[in-house]
Design a protein around this motif. Structure first.
Motif, PDB file in Angstrom:
ATOM      1  N   CYS A  41       0.838  -1.195   0.000  1.00  0.00           N
ATOM      2  CA  CYS A  41       0.000   0.000   0.000  1.00  0.00           C
ATOM      3  C   CYS A  41       0.874   1.246   0.000  1.00  0.00           C
ATOM      4  O   CYS A  41       1.668   1.466   0.929  1.00  0.00           O
ATOM      5  CB  CYS A  41      -0.914  -0.011   1.226  1.00  0.00           C
ATOM      6  SG  CYS A  41      -1.989   1.433   1.283  1.00  0.00           S
ATOM      7  N   ASP A  42       0.707   2.036  -1.025  1.00  0.00           N
ATOM      8  CA  ASP A  42       1.475   3.266  -1.193  1.00  0.00           C
ATOM      9  C   ASP A  42       1.290   4.206  -0.002  1.00  0.00           C
ATOM     10  O   ASP A  42       2.231   4.875   0.430  1.00  0.00           O
ATOM     11  CB  ASP A  42       1.038   3.954  -2.495  1.00  0.00           C
ATOM     12  CG  ASP A  42       1.745   5.277  -2.738  1.00  0.00           C
ATOM     13  OD1 ASP A  42       1.261   6.299  -2.222  1.00  0.00           O
ATOM     14  OD2 ASP A  42       2.771   5.283  -3.436  1.00  0.00           O
ATOM     15  N   ARG A  44       5.082   4.629   1.651  1.00  0.00           N
ATOM     16  CA  ARG A  44       5.681   5.915   1.290  1.00  0.00           C
ATOM     17  C   ARG A  44       6.313   6.567   2.528  1.00  0.00           C
ATOM     18  O   ARG A  44       7.413   7.116   2.473  1.00  0.00           O
ATOM     19  CB  ARG A  44       4.615   6.838   0.691  1.00  0.00           C
ATOM     20  CG  ARG A  44       5.105   8.225   0.319  1.00  0.00           C
ATOM     21  CD  ARG A  44       4.032   8.975  -0.447  1.00  0.00           C
ATOM     22  NE  ARG A  44       3.716   8.286  -1.689  1.00  0.00           N
ATOM     23  CZ  ARG A  44       4.417   8.395  -2.802  1.00  0.00           C
ATOM     24  NH1 ARG A  44       5.494   9.167  -2.826  1.00  0.00           N
ATOM     25  NH2 ARG A  44       4.052   7.748  -3.890  1.00  0.00           N
ATOM     26  N   PHE A  58       9.517   7.029  -2.433  1.00  0.00           N
ATOM     27  CA  PHE A  58       8.834   5.802  -2.836  1.00  0.00           C
ATOM     28  C   PHE A  58       8.375   5.825  -4.294  1.00  0.00           C
ATOM     29  O   PHE A  58       8.183   4.773  -4.908  1.00  0.00           O
ATOM     30  CB  PHE A  58       7.641   5.535  -1.908  1.00  0.00           C
ATOM     31  CG  PHE A  58       7.113   4.129  -1.999  1.00  0.00           C
ATOM     32  CD1 PHE A  58       7.904   3.046  -1.626  1.00  0.00           C
ATOM     33  CD2 PHE A  58       5.830   3.881  -2.458  1.00  0.00           C
ATOM     34  CE1 PHE A  58       7.424   1.745  -1.713  1.00  0.00           C
ATOM     35  CE2 PHE A  58       5.336   2.584  -2.542  1.00  0.00           C
ATOM     36  CZ  PHE A  58       6.141   1.518  -2.167  1.00  0.00           C
ATOM     37  N   ASP A  59       8.206   7.013  -4.864  1.00  0.00           N
ATOM     38  CA  ASP A  59       7.816   7.117  -6.278  1.00  0.00           C
ATOM     39  C   ASP A  59       8.811   6.379  -7.181  1.00  0.00           C
ATOM     40  O   ASP A  59       8.436   5.885  -8.253  1.00  0.00           O
ATOM     41  CB  ASP A  59       7.741   8.583  -6.716  1.00  0.00           C
ATOM     42  CG  ASP A  59       6.521   9.288  -6.156  1.00  0.00           C
ATOM     43  OD1 ASP A  59       5.535   8.608  -5.820  1.00  0.00           O
ATOM     44  OD2 ASP A  59       6.556  10.535  -6.037  1.00  0.00           O
ATOM     45  N   VAL A  66       7.640   2.466  -7.516  1.00  0.00           N
ATOM     46  CA  VAL A  66       6.300   2.030  -7.931  1.00  0.00           C
ATOM     47  C   VAL A  66       6.336   1.525  -9.370  1.00  0.00           C
ATOM     48  O   VAL A  66       6.827   2.198 -10.274  1.00  0.00           O
ATOM     49  CB  VAL A  66       5.280   3.179  -7.788  1.00  0.00           C
ATOM     50  CG1 VAL A  66       3.914   2.750  -8.336  1.00  0.00           C
ATOM     51  CG2 VAL A  66       5.151   3.611  -6.328  1.00  0.00           C
ATOM     52  N   ASP A  82       0.249   1.149 -10.525  1.00  0.00           N
ATOM     53  CA  ASP A  82      -0.697   1.793  -9.609  1.00  0.00           C
ATOM     54  C   ASP A  82      -2.074   1.182  -9.847  1.00  0.00           C
ATOM     55  O   ASP A  82      -2.709   1.430 -10.863  1.00  0.00           O
ATOM     56  CB  ASP A  82      -0.708   3.295  -9.879  1.00  0.00           C
ATOM     57  CG  ASP A  82      -1.549   4.065  -8.868  1.00  0.00           C
ATOM     58  OD1 ASP A  82      -2.130   3.421  -7.968  1.00  0.00           O
ATOM     59  OD2 ASP A  82      -1.632   5.297  -8.985  1.00  0.00           O
ATOM     60  N   GLY A 137      -4.778   2.899  -3.325  1.00  0.00           N
ATOM     61  CA  GLY A 137      -3.403   2.978  -2.850  1.00  0.00           C
ATOM     62  C   GLY A 137      -2.617   1.695  -3.005  1.00  0.00           C
ATOM     63  O   GLY A 137      -1.412   1.671  -2.756  1.00  0.00           O
ATOM     64  N   ILE A 144      -0.447  -0.871  -4.787  1.00  0.00           N
ATOM     65  CA  ILE A 144       0.464  -0.790  -5.919  1.00  0.00           C
ATOM     66  C   ILE A 144       1.356  -2.039  -5.926  1.00  0.00           C
ATOM     67  O   ILE A 144       1.444  -2.762  -4.934  1.00  0.00           O
ATOM     68  CB  ILE A 144       1.345   0.482  -5.862  1.00  0.00           C
ATOM     69  CG1 ILE A 144       2.061   0.602  -4.487  1.00  0.00           C
ATOM     70  CG2 ILE A 144       0.504   1.729  -6.075  1.00  0.00           C
ATOM     71  CD1 ILE A 144       3.443   0.073  -4.447  1.00  0.00           C
ATOM     72  N   TYR A 169       5.438  -2.812  -6.495  1.00  0.00           N
ATOM     73  CA  TYR A 169       6.642  -1.998  -6.443  1.00  0.00           C
ATOM     74  C   TYR A 169       7.875  -2.884  -6.531  1.00  0.00           C
ATOM     75  O   TYR A 169       7.793  -4.104  -6.360  1.00  0.00           O
ATOM     76  CB  TYR A 169       6.671  -1.153  -5.167  1.00  0.00           C
ATOM     77  CG  TYR A 169       7.049  -1.901  -3.901  1.00  0.00           C
ATOM     78  CD1 TYR A 169       8.239  -1.639  -3.232  1.00  0.00           C
ATOM     79  CD2 TYR A 169       6.219  -2.871  -3.365  1.00  0.00           C
ATOM     80  CE1 TYR A 169       8.586  -2.307  -2.073  1.00  0.00           C
ATOM     81  CE2 TYR A 169       6.547  -3.550  -2.196  1.00  0.00           C
ATOM     82  CZ  TYR A 169       7.736  -3.266  -1.555  1.00  0.00           C
ATOM     83  OH  TYR A 169       8.078  -3.948  -0.409  1.00  0.00           O
TER      84      TYR A 169
END
Length: 357
Positions: free
Chosen positions: A61-62, A66, A76-77, A80, A83, A107, A109, A111
């Motif tokens: 979960c972003d 994050r 954190f971007d 990812v 999304d 949220g 994602i 990653y």
């Protein structure tokens, strides 16, 4: 009463800590403990550095990760891969049966879990391709952190636990079968198959089944229906026994457990990334107070016992919606209140549908 941690530092200004197992929890601990001026921390990882991998589907979960990435000084971007907007949960027969539950995501994602771990541990002191002898560690370190996950390498063995064997492929498609997350729930909630997109035609497909009946059959059928190139294959069991049933959290001497080694996997989803990171932060927060750390782990993950009991009853066909409604309602309320943490909308009707599989 003085903490065991405090007593260890009486004769020395520096506490020497060994972190064994560099997965989610171990990497976070290495990052955070390495910044403390009164701690010398060294990590140990059984896999060679070039083969070091991060087993699991790489979904999280972003909204939560994050913040933890930011604590480690990372954006954190940069990690990812996909999304998510919708997760399709298939509760029918066969692949993409049409009898599905569509869950709106908020949220969730996928990653690059391995890259995040590698960046967390960058510049820290880690010995790869080594699982040290416990006696040697006890001679060289004041504290040993067992973050070896399922293996629980340095902690007392558990007499009664529940675990699910899992297998996963990283694959590449010319034409992807789904553009978002897809799960196939197995009968009696004994496990599920997952398809998690990683972007650019890549995906993780995998399966875990307590009864060991569905995994290979469904995987073979899925790969036959949706041909792909297999990039990598991994497999390992996942412990779904909750912290309350993974006691003791220590060995009575120098070893303390963190993460999956003490049961931080949310059994309903088989998800351990966020819980293990939370557990690692609890350890850092209570570095000099072992009893408070233990207490906060049990308190934070209390609901995991209810989830475990629910799953165990479903697998053993001992679940009764009338008799066990209160426990199911407790799980629903917890997840509904924590939608941002799970990265999805929680609907009671969908939960009822799952219990009737």
């Amino acid at each position: 009463m003085k903490s065991i941690y405090l007593s260890l530092t009486v004769c020395s200004d520096i506490m020497k800590i060994a972190v064994v197992g560099i997965g989610v929890a171990g990497a976070y601990l290495m990052n955070q403990l390495s910044d403390l001026h009164d701690v010398h921390v060294q990590g140990f990882e059984r896999m060679p550095e070039k083969e070091h991998d991060a087993v699991c589907a790489w979904a999280t979960c972003d909204n939560v990760m994050r913040d933890y990435a930011n604590i480690c000084g990372l954006n954190f971007d940069n990690y990812v891969l996909h999304d998510g907007k919708k997760m399709r949960v298939d509760i029918g027969n066969g692949i993409n049966s049409g009898n599905t539950i569509d869950i709106k995501l908020k949220g969730m994602i996928s990653y690059d879990k391995l890259k995040l771990i590698q960046d967390m541990i960058r510049g820290t002191d880690i010995v790869f391709e080594k699982v040290p002898n416990k006696k040697n560690l006890e001679q060289d370190f004041d504290l040993i952190i067992d973050s070896t996950g399922f293996h629980r390498h340095y902690l007392p063995k558990l007499s009664d636990e529940l675990w699910i064997p899992c297998i996963q492929y990283k694959v590449k498609y010319d034409q992807v079968p789904f553009d978002d997350f897809y799960l196939k729930a197995f009968p009696l909630l004994s496990g599920y198959f997952w398809y998690f997109p990683l972007g650019n035609g890549y995906a993780h497909i995998g399966s875990g089944d307590f009864r060991r009946k569905q995994t290979h059959v469904f995987m073979d059928s899925f790969m036959k229906k949706y041909p792909c190139e297999v990039i990598k294959k991994v497999g390992r069991p996942v412990r779904i026994t909750p912290p309350s049933k993974c006691l003791p959290f220590d060995d009575g001497n120098k070893t303390i457990g963190v993460g999956e080694s003490i049961g931080t996997v949310y059994a309903l989803l088989g998800e351990g990334i966020i819980p293990s990171t939370i557990c690692a932060q609890l350890f850092v927060d209570n570095l000099y107070d072992k009893e408070k750390y233990f207490s906060q782990v049990l308190s934070t993950f209390k609901i995991y016992t209810s989830v475990y009991n629910f799953i165990k009853k479903r697998i053993s066909q001992n679940f009764n919606i009338i008799r066990d409604f209160v426990e199911l309602l407790k799980i629903y309320k917890y997840m509904k209140k924590s939608e941002d943490r799970f990265g999805m909308e929680i609907n009671m009707l969908n939960l009822f549908k799952l219990t009737k599989i």
